[in-house]
Design a protein around this motif. Structure first.
Motif, PDB file in Angstrom:
ATOM      1  N   TYR A  56      33.347  67.127  62.769  1.00  0.00           N
ATOM      2  CA  TYR A  56      32.760  65.776  62.807  1.00  0.00           C
ATOM      3  C   TYR A  56      31.236  65.841  62.729  1.00  0.00           C
ATOM      4  O   TYR A  56      30.601  65.029  62.056  1.00  0.00           O
ATOM      5  CB  TYR A  56      33.157  65.060  64.107  1.00  0.00           C
ATOM      6  N   VAL A 106      46.666  45.521  58.198  1.00  0.00           N
ATOM      7  CA  VAL A 106      45.407  44.780  58.201  1.00  0.00           C
ATOM      8  C   VAL A 106      45.561  43.568  57.285  1.00  0.00           C
ATOM      9  O   VAL A 106      46.212  43.648  56.238  1.00  0.00           O
ATOM     10  CB  VAL A 106      44.232  45.696  57.772  1.00  0.00           C
ATOM     11  N   TYR A 127      48.304  44.607  54.612  1.00  0.00           N
ATOM     12  CA  TYR A 127      48.479  45.951  54.061  1.00  0.00           C
ATOM     13  C   TYR A 127      48.648  46.979  55.172  1.00  0.00           C
ATOM     14  O   TYR A 127      47.912  46.946  56.163  1.00  0.00           O
ATOM     15  CB  TYR A 127      47.239  46.355  53.233  1.00  0.00           C
ATOM     16  N   ILE A 162      43.518  61.671  65.640  1.00  0.00           N
ATOM     17  CA  ILE A 162      42.280  60.956  65.314  1.00  0.00           C
ATOM     18  C   ILE A 162      41.411  60.738  66.545  1.00  0.00           C
ATOM     19  O   ILE A 162      40.240  60.442  66.427  1.00  0.00           O
ATOM     20  CB  ILE A 162      42.577  59.615  64.602  1.00  0.00           C
ATOM     21  N   GLN A 179      44.806  60.952  53.417  1.00  0.00           N
ATOM     22  CA  GLN A 179      45.770  59.902  53.070  1.00  0.00           C
ATOM     23  C   GLN A 179      46.931  60.467  52.248  1.00  0.00           C
ATOM     24  O   GLN A 179      48.094  60.182  52.512  1.00  0.00           O
ATOM     25  CB  GLN A 179      45.034  58.811  52.287  1.00  0.00           C
ATOM     26  N   GLN A 196      39.397  50.402  59.025  1.00  0.00           N
ATOM     27  CA  GLN A 196      40.634  49.609  59.024  1.00  0.00           C
ATOM     28  C   GLN A 196      41.077  49.240  57.608  1.00  0.00           C
ATOM     29  O   GLN A 196      42.248  48.940  57.392  1.00  0.00           O
ATOM     30  CB  GLN A 196      40.497  48.362  59.896  1.00  0.00           C
ATOM     31  N   GLY A 247      44.403  49.712  61.315  1.00  0.00           N
ATOM     32  CA  GLY A 247      44.122  50.584  60.168  1.00  0.00           C
ATOM     33  C   GLY A 247      45.016  51.813  60.131  1.00  0.00           C
ATOM     34  O   GLY A 247      45.429  52.266  59.065  1.00  0.00           O
ATOM     35  N   HIS A 248      45.294  52.370  61.306  1.00  0.00           N
ATOM     36  CA  HIS A 248      46.074  53.619  61.322  1.00  0.00           C
ATOM     37  C   HIS A 248      47.569  53.400  61.525  1.00  0.00           C
ATOM     38  O   HIS A 248      48.373  54.101  60.931  1.00  0.00           O
ATOM     39  CB  HIS A 248      45.506  54.583  62.365  1.00  0.00           C
ATOM     40  N   ALA A 290      40.835  47.329  65.523  1.00  0.00           N
ATOM     41  CA  ALA A 290      40.613  47.677  64.112  1.00  0.00           C
ATOM     42  C   ALA A 290      41.178  49.064  63.813  1.00  0.00           C
ATOM     43  O   ALA A 290      41.857  49.266  62.789  1.00  0.00           O
ATOM     44  CB  ALA A 290      39.126  47.611  63.772  1.00  0.00           C
ATOM     45  N   TYR A 291      40.915  50.023  64.693  1.00  0.00           N
ATOM     46  CA  TYR A 291      41.505  51.357  64.492  1.00  0.00           C
ATOM     47  C   TYR A 291      43.029  51.280  64.501  1.00  0.00           C
ATOM     48  O   TYR A 291      43.709  51.946  63.717  1.00  0.00           O
ATOM     49  CB  TYR A 291      41.044  52.315  65.597  1.00  0.00           C
ATOM     50  N   VAL A 306      47.675  50.556  55.917  1.00  0.00           N
ATOM     51  CA  VAL A 306      46.555  51.291  55.321  1.00  0.00           C
ATOM     52  C   VAL A 306      46.826  52.796  55.426  1.00  0.00           C
ATOM     53  O   VAL A 306      47.491  53.371  54.579  1.00  0.00           O
ATOM     54  CB  VAL A 306      45.218  50.862  55.952  1.00  0.00           C
ATOM     55  N   PHE A 307      46.381  53.445  56.484  1.00  0.00           N
ATOM     56  CA  PHE A 307      46.659  54.884  56.584  1.00  0.00           C
ATOM     57  C   PHE A 307      48.154  55.126  56.854  1.00  0.00           C
ATOM     58  O   PHE A 307      48.718  56.097  56.386  1.00  0.00           O
ATOM     59  CB  PHE A 307      45.764  55.538  57.646  1.00  0.00           C
ATOM     60  N   ILE A 345      42.252  64.663  61.545  1.00  0.00           N
ATOM     61  CA  ILE A 345      41.436  63.935  60.559  1.00  0.00           C
ATOM     62  C   ILE A 345      40.027  64.514  60.409  1.00  0.00           C
ATOM     63  O   ILE A 345      39.436  64.451  59.327  1.00  0.00           O
ATOM     64  CB  ILE A 345      41.411  62.413  60.860  1.00  0.00           C
ATOM     65  N   LEU A 402      38.866  62.344  52.943  1.00  0.00           N
ATOM     66  CA  LEU A 402      39.749  61.327  53.526  1.00  0.00           C
ATOM     67  C   LEU A 402      40.844  60.891  52.550  1.00  0.00           C
ATOM     68  O   LEU A 402      41.947  60.530  52.968  1.00  0.00           O
ATOM     69  CB  LEU A 402      38.915  60.140  54.023  1.00  0.00           C
ATOM     70  N   LYS A 403      40.530  60.950  51.248  1.00  0.00           N
ATOM     71  CA  LYS A 403      41.584  60.673  50.259  1.00  0.00           C
ATOM     72  C   LYS A 403      42.710  61.691  50.400  1.00  0.00           C
ATOM     73  O   LYS A 403      43.889  61.354  50.276  1.00  0.00           O
ATOM     74  CB  LYS A 403      41.015  60.748  48.831  1.00  0.00           C
ATOM     75  N   ILE A 418      40.380  53.923  52.613  1.00  0.00           N
ATOM     76  CA  ILE A 418      39.387  54.595  51.755  1.00  0.00           C
ATOM     77  C   ILE A 418      38.381  53.582  51.196  1.00  0.00           C
ATOM     78  O   ILE A 418      37.180  53.835  51.175  1.00  0.00           O
ATOM     79  CB  ILE A 418      40.102  55.317  50.577  1.00  0.00           C
TER      80      ILE A 418
END
Lengths: 306, 306
Positions: free
Chosen positions: B116, A124, A131, A104, A87, B77, A119-120, A115-116, A133-134, A72, A83-84, B80
């Motif tokens: 990063y 969420v 949803y 990541i 994805q 989370q 999200g991954h 949260a990570y 997400v990633f 990532i 980041l788009k 995008i």
């Protein structure tokens, strides 16, 4: 997901993963020119160049391999536009039925790791909806914060049938500064390895492997041998083969006697194969064919020692 | 940037940082309703709710404080859309002349850490152009990979006059699992602390402090006392005050005799103050005023022990 990974490794006879770590310097000039002509030398232009480059590689190699590992950081450096494309790359690889290991290296205190994790790997909640997400299949995780930082990932892995690879012994030259230091006579990486085994013990799939794997660099084969025994049920994700110096002969001890238990990553060695003397005859325009040949050669090289 | 941080701490007489770690459960219902009415219960709706919530808090407290610390996981989370609001929050805080400490806890092998570092603190090259991308002032970094993983950040800090805070002793309950283990009779966190001192030695600013700081949790004051001496030139970012249990009296040893050297974070305790009994009289509609009062009280609490 560990069972799917094992199944795909058996089908392809390829215990390898292609690291999608695109640097702009790897991207053929003609791809950059097209992207910059359309979007200018902008973050959007960089992201578009990387997307076209990735797509070419994935199209050329997807039938040979079980999994990809997008890093990532290489996308995040270009901000939202990058980041788009991260994805988009994840989604595209999943549409090709590839297992996606998101490199990541996240990790934080409990609520933040949660949260990570959602999200991954998980879902969420937003009001009454949830949803994905990633939506990656696996993520790499840093263990420095201890069980608090890992458990939220393991919980999501159980719920969503996903997996993680915890950094145990990394492939870089200075990894020993902390990881090799002796604690009660044993190096820290062994202590972390023992915890990986513990964290994964309630997540063993039908394949006999757990959803909690480990990252152990190809550049430290003697340590790989020890860690294989400490974490018998964990898959080992092995970076450092090829460009970083790890050789196939070094890798045999990362595998179990069933010929499984490890998946070897190559990034630059595959995606920038066309820049190597060995594959130079493909030419820049056929960079993806060079990557395909490099995958074929890597599979042969690794299977020759198993 | 460390000099700017020190200057702003002196001006505000507030060695504190407000953690912008928005959970949807903290956001007042009326803000969520407006966002969901416009965007639905979607990732975009969640992001919009968080943005409006953040903006209210920043508007209410920015003149009292030197810095904010957005926790990227809480944005990431939501994918995008969440990361766009992370970027918007960073930009907005910078427009208010706040120092932005991005709590990203990144860290990888050299070339990846470099990505990063340029993406968050430096400038990324696209063809003949360069761009500041996320553009934060400081970032938190994980040390598990050793010097290779840290040096690219330090290099960018030197070039761009930015800073980092390296995780040394984290505030969570299980931080001791690895961080407290004894190596040659000393805990790992002391070893990491000594490296922080070393990594920062060529980055000392006019303030006398280095660009390489450390994260040491408020929940372990005895360790903070030892670490203060091991890293005399490093600022200590102190999470764990308030909601996690750290008390002002515990914090005195994190500071140097000049009354500087530490900056104490509070997240939930400030941004969700209106949910506490103490500030309940503000009501949900005045959540930002509750946050302002919580900042005033926190500054007084901390200054009372210095």
């Amino acid at each position: 997901m560990i069972d799917k990974l094992v199944k795909k490794i058996k089908e392809t006879k390829a215990p390898i993963v292609v690291g999608l770590d695109p640097m702009l310097s790897y991207v053929p000039e003609y791809i950059k020119k097209t992207a910059f002509d359309e979007y200018g030398e902008t973050l959007e232009g960089a992201a578009e160049a990387i997307w076209q480059y990735n797509k070419g590689i994935v199209d050329a190699v997807h039938d040979l391999i079980p999994a990809v590992k997008p890093q990532i950081a290489m996308y995040e450096q270009f901000g939202i536009e990058g980041l788009k494309v991260f994805q988009k790359t994840v989604d595209y690889c999943k549409s090709k039925d590839l297992v996606v290991i998101a490199d990541i290296k996240r990790g934080d205190i409990g609520s933040t790791s949660a949260a990570y994790a959602v999200g991954h790997l998980g879902k969420v909640a937003v009001g009454s909806k949830t949803y994905s997400v990633f939506g990656e299949d696996f993520a790499t995780v840093n263990p420095y914060l201890g069980t608090d930082g890992i458990k939220p990932f393991v919980d999501v892995c159980k719920e969503e049938k996903k997996g993680i690879f915890v950094l145990v012994k990394t492939s870089n030259p200075s990894s020993g500064e902390f990881q090799d230091r002796l604690i009660d006579g044993k190096p820290l990486y062994e202590l972390v390895g023992a915890m990986v085994n513990e964290w994964g013990k309630d997540t063993i799939g039908e394949s006999g492997y757990s959803s909690v794997g480990a990252v152990v660099g190809a550049t430290y084969p003697e340590m790989g041998k020890v860690l294989r025994k400490i974490m018998p049920k964990s898959f080992i994700l092995v970076p450092g083969y090829g460009a970083q110096g790890g050789k196939a002969a070094d890798l045999v001890h990362y595998f179990n006697e069933d010929g499984l238990g490890a998946i070897v990553n190559s990034s630059r060695g595959i995606i920038a194969a066309y820049k190597q003397e060995k594959y130079a005859s493909f030419g820049e325009a056929n960079y993806a064919d060079a990557s395909r040949q490099a995958v074929v050669d890597m599979i042969e090289d690794i299977n020759s020692v198993l």
